[in-house]
Design an enzyme around this catalytic site. Structure first.
Site, mmCIF file in Angstrom:
data_model
loop_
_atom_site.group_PDB
_atom_site.id
_atom_site.type_symbol
_atom_site.label_atom_id
_atom_site.label_comp_id
_atom_site.label_asym_id
_atom_site.label_seq_id
_atom_site.Cartn_x
_atom_site.Cartn_y
_atom_site.Cartn_z
ATOM 1 N N ARG B 221 5.067 -6.375 6.847
ATOM 2 C CA ARG B 221 6.185 -5.475 7.076
ATOM 3 C C ARG B 221 7.011 -5.396 5.796
ATOM 4 N NH1 ARG B 221 4.371 -2.844 10.943
ATOM 5 N NH2 ARG B 221 5.060 -3.140 13.097
ATOM 6 N N GLU B 250 9.821 3.182 4.636
ATOM 7 C CA GLU B 250 8.433 3.590 4.599
ATOM 8 C C GLU B 250 8.325 5.060 4.958
ATOM 9 O OE1 GLU B 250 4.921 1.699 7.090
ATOM 10 O OE2 GLU B 250 5.775 0.319 5.615
ATOM 11 N N HIS B 269 0.235 2.356 4.270
ATOM 12 C CA HIS B 269 0.144 1.672 5.571
ATOM 13 C C HIS B 269 -1.202 1.974 6.240
ATOM 14 C CE1 HIS B 269 2.903 -0.261 8.800
ATOM 15 N NE2 HIS B 269 1.635 -0.591 9.022
#
Lengths: 308, 308
Positions: B221, B250, B269
């Site tokens: 994360r 993000e 991601h």
């Protein structure tokens, strides 16, 4: 009366005295000397600069795995023993091959080029798990690469000239079976020496046996691939991508259309970069100097009939 | 008289019916139904779109490993069982972490950016062999990543909250020992959940414990890293580089100065991209539907006291 201790083996390291190798010579019971006093030459230079040798030099250690350029330059003779670097290149080549294959499958180069792209990149990501990887020319590199691929969940097909079993591989095939292997595999790693038989092993015909999701990795020698054919396959999307640490010529010309292909990764022949290489070579050299002093058989002696 | 066969477990898959998961529900002895008839909800959407649930829904399966966003949105209640995706994310995260670490060490991103550069790139190449890698937050990802790193010749230090042993790791440490681990390791892989305790685990102070050749990989994360501090370390060269599959926020803003750093690799991601993810999730879902039907204990039940 104790025996006279053997004189240390006189070894020349040319053209420059790398500190890892100087230490290795001492470790193996040798002493570093100028070339005109040496029984052994460790040659770190190019074929073009290779010195003329007196017959008192009994063994020449080259630092490359492929020796086709030394052969072509007429350097290698039959008046002494020659060794190459196949033994200590393998681990570096295997790690670099894994890095290139994963960089392709995991879309790392496209991420570097495109930034945070959520349309093109995620659907193109592939995994090594449950995939099949063929290692073409599975000798020392194959032995090192196989456990790395297995740890990532891949099935490994090892291909070599004889079809002799490679420890840990799920299947071994002879190079005469190459077509069937290419039809059965997802991805291909080239680890074969450059010989007349391996020239353009990957060409239009063999590329057509691969799949739209296939990646090709080359950590061996550029001429194993017909680069024009590779360019056609990459542009047409008949394979997913290629990752090359070696090219033909090397480097590719600045205006080579390959540079513009987003599904081609090129690294500048760094599987065994020089600073790392001599560190890797050191234990091998120490062991071989020890064997030479004892009159034993050396590791990685070049077969005069082959280019590796 | 034979026993009445149990009715199939009614499962809703929302907001869209992924074919891998539809097959998995059938495989587990369930039947896919609309939400208002379901005892189980498989939720593939965002926290913001989460539907309000009747008490007849006894189990909700989320597709993310970290559930902090669902928790923050007030979605997770104590009226039913909730499961997360920690089980089937691990292999993908481990493979992506290895790919990122090798891409950094092997200078693949700089090769993509600079082309065939023989000055900057070869001296910067590093190897995993004989290096030490610390996996911070070594649960499922650590169990998958450890054998991959070991196959590459690395020494693995697993760090987790309790210091409980991770199979295959050379050493396990409790997170209270983090400083000593960072001082002992070459490279760091972050695999910890996002919790108040792990926020900015990597900051100016902990970065200073690392080395000029160290790479940091984050597949967990974004908030685990203080990105401003990371940027300072990367610009100053006090660490070699960072490779991030997750960022904070993000994606990073387009004008984030991180984008200009040549020793930073960012992937969008994609450790578990959605098309791959539901294929991975399918056997897990089938098994959990089977367990649910039998009244057994489910895999990956969320601990109400934790964010993972």
């Amino acid at each position: 009366m104790s025996a006279q201790p053997a004189a240390p083996v006189p070894v020349a390291i040319e053209p420059e005295q790398d500190p890892h190798l100087v230490a290795a010579v001492a470790d193996g019971g040798g002493v570093v000397v100028p070339l005109d006093q040496a029984r052994v030459l460790v040659w770190l230079g190019s074929p073009a600069d290779f010195p003329s040798l007196a017959d008192t030099v009994e063994w020449v250690a080259l630092k490359t795995a492929g020796i086709e350029y030394f052969r072509a330059a007429g350097v290698i003779d039959d008046r002494r023993i020659w060794t190459n670097a196949s033994g200590f290149y393998a681990a570096g080549c295997a790690e670099h091959a894994l890095a290139l294959l994963l960089a392709g499958l995991r879309q790392i180069s496209t991420s570097v080029l495109l930034g945070w792209n959520e349309e093109v990149i995620p659907p193109a990501v592939r995994t090594l798990r449950e995939s099949t990887v063929a290692i073409i020319g599975a000798g020392g590199i194959g032995r090192e690469l196989t456990p790395r691929l297995k740890a990532c969940g891949a099935t490994v097909i090892a291909v070599n000239r004889s079809g002799r079993e490679v420890a840990g591989a799920d299947r071994t095939a002879a190079s005469s079976d190459l077509d069937r292997v290419l039809a059965d595999t997802d991805h291909v790693v080239l680890a074969a020496p450059a010989t007349p038989e391996t020239r353009h092993l990957i060409d239009d015909r063999t590329l057509a046996l691969l799949k739209p999701h296939s990646w090709i990795v080359n950590v061996a020698r550029g001429p194993l691939i017909d680069q024009a054919a590779l360019g056609r396959a990459l542009r047409a999307g008949t394979i997913a991508g290629a990752a090359l640490d070696v090219t033909d010529p090397e480097p590719p010309a600045d205006d080579d259309p390959l540079w513009a292909l987003p599904n081609l990764i090129v690294t500048p022949h760094i599987a065994n970069p020089s600073p790392e290489l001599t560190r890797e070579m050191a234990p091998w050299l120490a062991e071989n100097v020890r064997r030479f002093a004892a009159g034993g058989e050396l590791i990685s002696v070049i077969d005069p009939a082959r280019d590796y």
